[in-house]
Design a protein around this motif. Structure first.
Motif, mmCIF file in Angstrom:
data_model
loop_
_atom_site.group_PDB
_atom_site.id
_atom_site.type_symbol
_atom_site.label_atom_id
_atom_site.label_comp_id
_atom_site.label_asym_id
_atom_site.label_seq_id
_atom_site.Cartn_x
_atom_site.Cartn_y
_atom_site.Cartn_z
ATOM 1 N N ALA A 69 0.810 -1.157 -0.109
ATOM 2 C CA ALA A 69 -0.042 -0.256 -0.116
ATOM 3 C C ALA A 69 0.658 1.397 -0.048
ATOM 4 O O ALA A 69 0.322 2.256 -0.329
ATOM 5 C CB ALA A 69 -0.838 0.005 1.100
ATOM 6 N N ASN A 70 2.033 0.970 0.473
ATOM 7 C CA ASN A 70 2.763 2.351 0.631
ATOM 8 C C ASN A 70 3.836 2.406 -0.605
ATOM 9 O O ASN A 70 4.828 3.286 -0.472
ATOM 10 C CB ASN A 70 3.630 2.205 1.781
ATOM 11 N N ALA A 71 3.741 1.706 -1.601
ATOM 12 C CA ALA A 71 4.436 1.781 -2.798
ATOM 13 C C ALA A 71 3.771 2.898 -3.789
ATOM 14 O O ALA A 71 2.794 2.431 -4.530
ATOM 15 C CB ALA A 71 4.696 0.416 -3.725
ATOM 16 N N THR A 93 16.682 7.637 -2.376
ATOM 17 C CA THR A 93 16.835 9.027 -3.141
ATOM 18 C C THR A 93 17.301 10.262 -2.351
ATOM 19 O O THR A 93 17.311 10.124 -1.037
ATOM 20 C CB THR A 93 15.300 9.164 -3.768
ATOM 21 N N ASP A 94 17.336 11.165 -2.971
ATOM 22 C CA ASP A 94 17.652 12.589 -2.269
ATOM 23 C C ASP A 94 16.472 13.301 -2.151
ATOM 24 O O ASP A 94 16.929 14.157 -0.875
ATOM 25 C CB ASP A 94 18.247 13.470 -3.449
ATOM 26 N N ALA A 95 15.195 12.847 -1.980
ATOM 27 C CA ALA A 95 14.103 13.319 -1.751
ATOM 28 C C ALA A 95 13.999 13.147 -0.166
ATOM 29 O O ALA A 95 14.183 11.871 0.275
ATOM 30 C CB ALA A 95 12.992 13.057 -2.359
ATOM 31 N N PRO A 96 13.444 13.626 0.822
ATOM 32 C CA PRO A 96 13.397 13.894 2.297
ATOM 33 C C PRO A 96 12.409 12.667 2.549
ATOM 34 O O PRO A 96 11.260 12.843 2.033
ATOM 35 C CB PRO A 96 12.786 14.974 2.690
ATOM 36 N N GLY A 97 12.845 11.429 3.197
ATOM 37 C CA GLY A 97 12.028 10.510 3.609
ATOM 38 C C GLY A 97 11.455 9.592 2.386
ATOM 39 O O GLY A 97 10.569 8.552 2.695
ATOM 40 N N VAL A 98 12.109 9.733 1.051
ATOM 41 C CA VAL A 98 11.525 9.063 -0.041
ATOM 42 C C VAL A 98 12.595 7.682 -0.450
ATOM 43 O O VAL A 98 13.816 8.133 -0.729
ATOM 44 C CB VAL A 98 11.334 10.058 -1.217
ATOM 45 N N GLY A 99 12.095 6.391 -0.469
ATOM 46 C CA GLY A 99 13.064 5.357 -0.879
ATOM 47 C C GLY A 99 12.598 4.905 -2.232
ATOM 48 O O GLY A 99 11.114 5.197 -2.597
ATOM 49 N N ALA A 137 9.158 2.016 -7.640
ATOM 50 C CA ALA A 137 8.243 2.716 -7.275
ATOM 51 C C ALA A 137 8.840 3.402 -5.819
ATOM 52 O O ALA A 137 9.786 3.012 -5.576
ATOM 53 C CB ALA A 137 6.817 1.596 -6.259
ATOM 54 N N LEU A 138 8.323 4.628 -5.600
ATOM 55 C CA LEU A 138 8.545 5.425 -4.573
ATOM 56 C C LEU A 138 7.902 5.045 -3.125
ATOM 57 O O LEU A 138 6.643 4.853 -3.237
ATOM 58 C CB LEU A 138 8.399 6.884 -4.715
ATOM 59 N N MET A 139 8.470 4.661 -2.096
ATOM 60 C CA MET A 139 7.808 4.550 -0.881
ATOM 61 C C MET A 139 8.656 5.259 0.170
ATOM 62 O O MET A 139 9.741 5.585 0.349
ATOM 63 C CB MET A 139 8.267 3.010 -0.729
ATOM 64 N N PRO A 140 7.754 5.489 1.428
ATOM 65 C CA PRO A 140 8.502 6.256 2.629
ATOM 66 C C PRO A 140 9.356 5.339 3.194
ATOM 67 O O PRO A 140 9.270 4.074 3.401
ATOM 68 C CB PRO A 140 7.285 6.324 3.455
ATOM 69 N N LEU A 141 10.524 5.934 3.534
ATOM 70 C CA LEU A 141 11.696 5.148 4.450
ATOM 71 C C LEU A 141 11.253 4.784 5.808
ATOM 72 O O LEU A 141 10.489 5.478 6.341
ATOM 73 C CB LEU A 141 12.977 6.016 4.459
#
Length: 343
Positions: free
Chosen positions: A262-264, A297-303, A339-343
């Motif tokens: 769900a978080n992807a 990734t370089d974005a805050p909190g984004v993996g 996909a982008l997911m919260p760290l």
């Protein structure tokens, strides 16, 4: 001079030519509502303006696969109107979000040609680009499609198969400007599992299944303005069936993957994909995923998480190929994406 378009056949393509596709389309929240009606899509970033704003975006963009379907649909009259089947994808990148009010158009470059050994068809490789009203590229991808020949005596072109890397590297992924998962709300998103909870090699059975109905497929294919004959005309296939649009299977499998992923939240890259076997009305689509890779990734909190998404119409979860190396007959789709997911 005939004024109707019968579509291109294999011998009509020339290496290096650019195809400018009609017709531009302005998108709205209507596309989102219909998409969420057709598929059990529930990813929070595409469902809630407030959730998107708390994640650093100005509002909720349209689902990534809505952009894919619209850009893809525009290519069909010039690329795959006379297709036998759409075969695969590679090197797909979502480069900018699509917002309600944007106008999308697309063009394709022919980057490869290969006539089949039977002399009745051939494979056409195209690189397609989707552009908005500001001439910003929102999406690009490569696909290859098998197309019939009209004149069986037409000479075969020189075989050119593009060299396509197996996967995008993490540094090739584009994170939407402002995206920030530092204050991500896992409760509203629907699951507690974050980037660090997944391990490479892990497999996830998404449990649920959806039976494909003829009416829903026809509605979806019209929505995306996909005019390929095999999806509409029962005389276009020897068995008299209408082939389910492969993108319909992609969206269904992606929506089913919510249960466990769900978080992807956002698809950022499409490494590769194959429609392994045809999907027909009455098939029940199920899905499972495998974690292939992970990157920060370089974005805050984004993996970023690389996933294999497999859609099936039965059989055992996690079964993909037989001893001969070929896809098992129950496998419909094998998709490799980031996909982008919260760290």
């Amino acid at each position: 001079m005939a004024k109707t378009n019968q579509g291109r056949f294999f011998e009509d393509y020339r290496l290096g030519e650019t195809l400018h596709h009609a017709v531009p389309r302005t998108v709205s929240g209507g596309e989102r509502a219909l998409y969420h009606m057709l598929y059990p899509a529930r990813h929070a970033l595409y469902s809630s303006d407030q959730f998107a704003q708390n994640s650093g975006l100005p509002a909720s963009p349209l689902d990534d696969l809505i952009a894919f379907h619209i850009v893809f649909g525009k290519t069909v009259p010039d690329v795959s109107l006379n297709a036998v089947a759409n075969l695969g994808y590679a090197q797909g990148r979502w480069l900018a979000p699509v917002w309600p009010g944007d106008t999308l158009r697309s063009q394709s470059e022919v980057i490869g040609l290969k006539q089949n050994s039977n002399g009745k068809s051939g494979v056409v490789y195209v690189c397609t680009t989707g552009v908005n009203q500001r001439n910003e590229t929102v999406l690009e991808y490569v696909r290859w499609v098998m197309v019939r020949k009209r004149d069986l005596d037409a000479p075969a072109p020189e075989t050119v198969i593009p060299d396509l890397p197996k996967a995008l590297t993490p540094d090739q992924l584009v994170v939407p400007q402002g995206l920030d998962f530092s204050n991500y709300d896992f409760t509203l998103a629907g699951e507690p599992h974050r980037w660090g909870d997944y391990t490479v090699g892990e497999q996830i059975d998404h449990v649920d299944g959806v039976t494909i109905e003829e009416a829903e497929h026809m509605m979806a294919t019209r929505l995306w303005q996909n005019t390929a004959k095999v999806h509409f005309d029962t005389s276009a296939r020897p068995d008299g069936s209408r082939l389910i649009y492969g993108g319909h299977v992609i969206s269904m499998a992606r929506a089913l993957s919510f249960n466990g992923l769900a978080n992807a939240q956002m698809i950022a890259g499409l490494n590769g994909g194959a429609h392994a076997n045809p999907c027909l009305s009455g098939d029940t689509v199920r899905a499972w995923s495998e974690v292939l890779d992970k990157a920060e990734t370089d974005a805050p909190g984004v993996g970023a998480i690389r996933l294999r998404l497999v859609a099936t119409k039965g059989g055992d979860p996690f079964a993909l190929r037989g001893e001969d190396g070929k896809y098992l007959p129950d496998v419909l789709l094998d998709l490799d994406y980031w996909a982008l997911m919260p760290l």
